[in-house]
Structure formats: structure tokens, C-alpha cells
Design a protein around this motif. Structure first.
Motif, mmCIF file in Angstrom:
data_model
loop_
_atom_site.group_PDB
_atom_site.id
_atom_site.type_symbol
_atom_site.label_atom_id
_atom_site.label_comp_id
_atom_site.label_asym_id
_atom_site.label_seq_id
_atom_site.Cartn_x
_atom_site.Cartn_y
_atom_site.Cartn_z
ATOM 1 N N ASN A 259 0.741 -1.612 -0.096
ATOM 2 C CA ASN A 259 0.166 -0.254 -0.121
ATOM 3 C C ASN A 259 0.935 0.775 0.086
ATOM 4 O OD1 ASN A 259 -2.716 -1.806 -0.450
ATOM 5 N ND2 ASN A 259 -2.916 -1.556 2.192
ATOM 6 N N THR A 260 2.477 1.418 0.274
ATOM 7 C CA THR A 260 3.090 2.299 -0.154
ATOM 8 C C THR A 260 4.305 2.012 -0.572
ATOM 9 O OG1 THR A 260 4.211 1.409 2.568
ATOM 10 C CG2 THR A 260 1.840 2.847 2.897
ATOM 11 N N ASP B 261 6.224 7.822 2.359
ATOM 12 C CA ASP B 261 4.618 8.145 1.525
ATOM 13 C C ASP B 261 3.309 7.517 2.219
ATOM 14 O OD1 ASP B 261 3.721 7.661 -0.708
ATOM 15 O OD2 ASP B 261 3.459 5.628 -0.972
ATOM 16 N N THR B 262 3.599 7.767 3.327
ATOM 17 C CA THR B 262 1.933 7.874 4.227
ATOM 18 C C THR B 262 1.883 9.210 4.760
ATOM 19 O OG1 THR B 262 3.576 7.206 6.128
ATOM 20 C CG2 THR B 262 2.620 5.395 5.459
#
Length: 238
Positions: A131-132, A161-162
Motif C-alpha cells: 500500500n505504500t 509515503d504515509t
């Protein structure tokens, strides 16, 4: 040729042979040690446990790390020296849970400059964690304090990337070269790779033979989850 001339000739030849033997022994020692000096970090590029140095991998090597806690299979890193000053790599690890796998790509370039003995290398690490897609950019500086002691410093920018903010972090390490490997210690300062605390990592590399190198490391000292790690690297074509 007189007797004195013959003696001088044979003496010069023996001296030359001794010099050649010394160079051969030195070359063998350097060849054995060079494998250990190209060991990858657990992030991918060559260096210590987490801190990339200014060395560039030669040829193709595969390294398997003993998995830390909650990891199903060993972490695997593949390194390839594209040119004298450029390496690329690929990594894979399994976090233990369903779908909790991650692969990564990395590249490092040794800058063709020497600042009064200070060497520089720049690199990037890109990962796909499902997811990232976290990414890190870094600049490492290496300086030889003595013939067998190197100091390494790294400035690293990490984008998780969060929702968490990107971080700029620092780490520093020192390594002592041995005849067939090296020992080292590094301090990753707070928030290095978004870690919760400053941690100390210590490690030792040893060339088992021309192709096989072993690393024993104790990572995360003074931080949660300190763990002993064993890794083996096989260098093809050695």
C-alpha cells in the motif's frame, strides 16, 4: 661475465623474485578482504548494518540475512557493480503476516571527487510495501583516519509515503579493516528511517573464502527490538 657479475645477477634475480612474492601475497590479501568490504546494508547498498558507505560493489553478489523477529523468510539482497563507480541492487523481505512482503531497488554512485581525502557517494532506495512506496535519498562521506580505520557519515532523507512527515536524519560509523574482513560500529540518530530512538549497531565481517563472506551483527542497541543477525554473502566469479 665474471664471478662477481654472476653473483650480482643472481642476487638481483632473487630480490626481484622476493618482491614478486610479496606483491602476490599482498594481492591475495586484498582480494580476500575486498569481498567483505562490499557487504550490503539491510537497506541494500554497500555499507554497515544501516549506514551506506562510499564503497561500490564489484561484480554480482547475493546476500541472505537471518530474519529478525516477526519475519518469515530471510531478507535477500542482490548487488551488481555496473561500473567502477556505480552499483545497483534488488532486495526482498517478508514481514511475517499475510501480504506483508516488500521488495526494493537501490542505486549508489561514487562521486568522482576527492575533498582532501574525503570521498562522497550519493544513492537512492525505493521500496514497494504493497500500500505504500517509501523512498530514501542519501549522501555519504567517508574519510580514512588511518590506513586501516575509516569514518563514515550519512545524511538521509526518508519519505515514508504515509501520513507521517518526511524526515532528514543523520548517522555516523567507524570501521577498522582487518586482513580478511572488518569490524564496525554505527550510531543511527533519532528518527533515522523514522526509528523511535537513537540506536547503536555493531558488526563484524569475515571472508570465509574467495567467494563467501559472513557477517555477524547486533543491531538496535539502546532501542526497542535489539536483535542478533547473521548474514552470508556469495560473490559470483570470485
Amino acid at each position: 661475465m665474471g664471478i662477481v657479475g654472476k653473483r650480482r645477477h643472481h642476487g638481483a634475480r632473487r630480490t626481484k623474485e622476493k618482491d614478486m612474492k610479496k606483491l602476490l601475497v599482498l594481492g591475495m590479501a586484498v582480494a580476500l578482504a575486498s569481498v567483505a568490504f562490499a557487504f550490503p546494508t539491510q537497506l541494500g547498498p554497500t555499507g554497515g548494518v544501516l549506514v551506506p558507505d562510499c564503497a561500490i560493489a564489484e561484480g554480482l553478489s547475493v546476500t541472505v540475512f537471518d530474519p529478525p523477529a516477526a519475519t518469515d523468510v530471510p531478507q535477500t539482497q542482490v548487488l551488481f557493480g555496473l561500473m567502477e563507480n556505480l552499483e545497483v541492487g534488488f532486495g526482498f523481505q517478508d514481514g511475517g503476516a499475510a501480504g506483508d512482503t516488500m521488495w526494493s531497488l537501490n542505486a549508489k554512485y561514487a562521486l568522482p571527487i576527492d575533498l582532501a581525502g574525503l570521498q562522497l557517494a550519493a544513492g537512492a532506495i525505493y521500496a514497494d510495501a504493497g500500500n505504500t512506496n517509501p523512498m530514501a535519498l542519501y549522501l555519504s562521506g567517508c574519510y580514512a583516519m588511518a590506513e586501516d580505520i575509516n569514518i563514515v557519515g550519512t545524511v538521509l532523507h526518508f519519505d515514508p509515503d504515509t501520513a507521517a512527515s518526511s524526515e532528514v536524519s543523520l548517522a555516523v560509523g567507524v570501521e577498522k579493516m582487518l586482513d580478511n574482513g572488518k569490524i564496525g560500529a554505527e550510531v543511527a540518530l533519532e528518527d533515522y528511517l523514522l526509528a523511535a530512538n537513537t540506536s547503536l549497531n555493531v558488526y563484524a565481517d569475515m571472508s570465509v573464502n574467495d567467494a563467501l563472506t559472513a557477517r555477524l551483527a547486533y543491531a538496535g542497541i539502546f532501542a526497542a527490538g535489539a536483535d542478533l543477525s547473521i548474514a552470508l554473502q556469495y560473490a559470483f566469479g570470485q
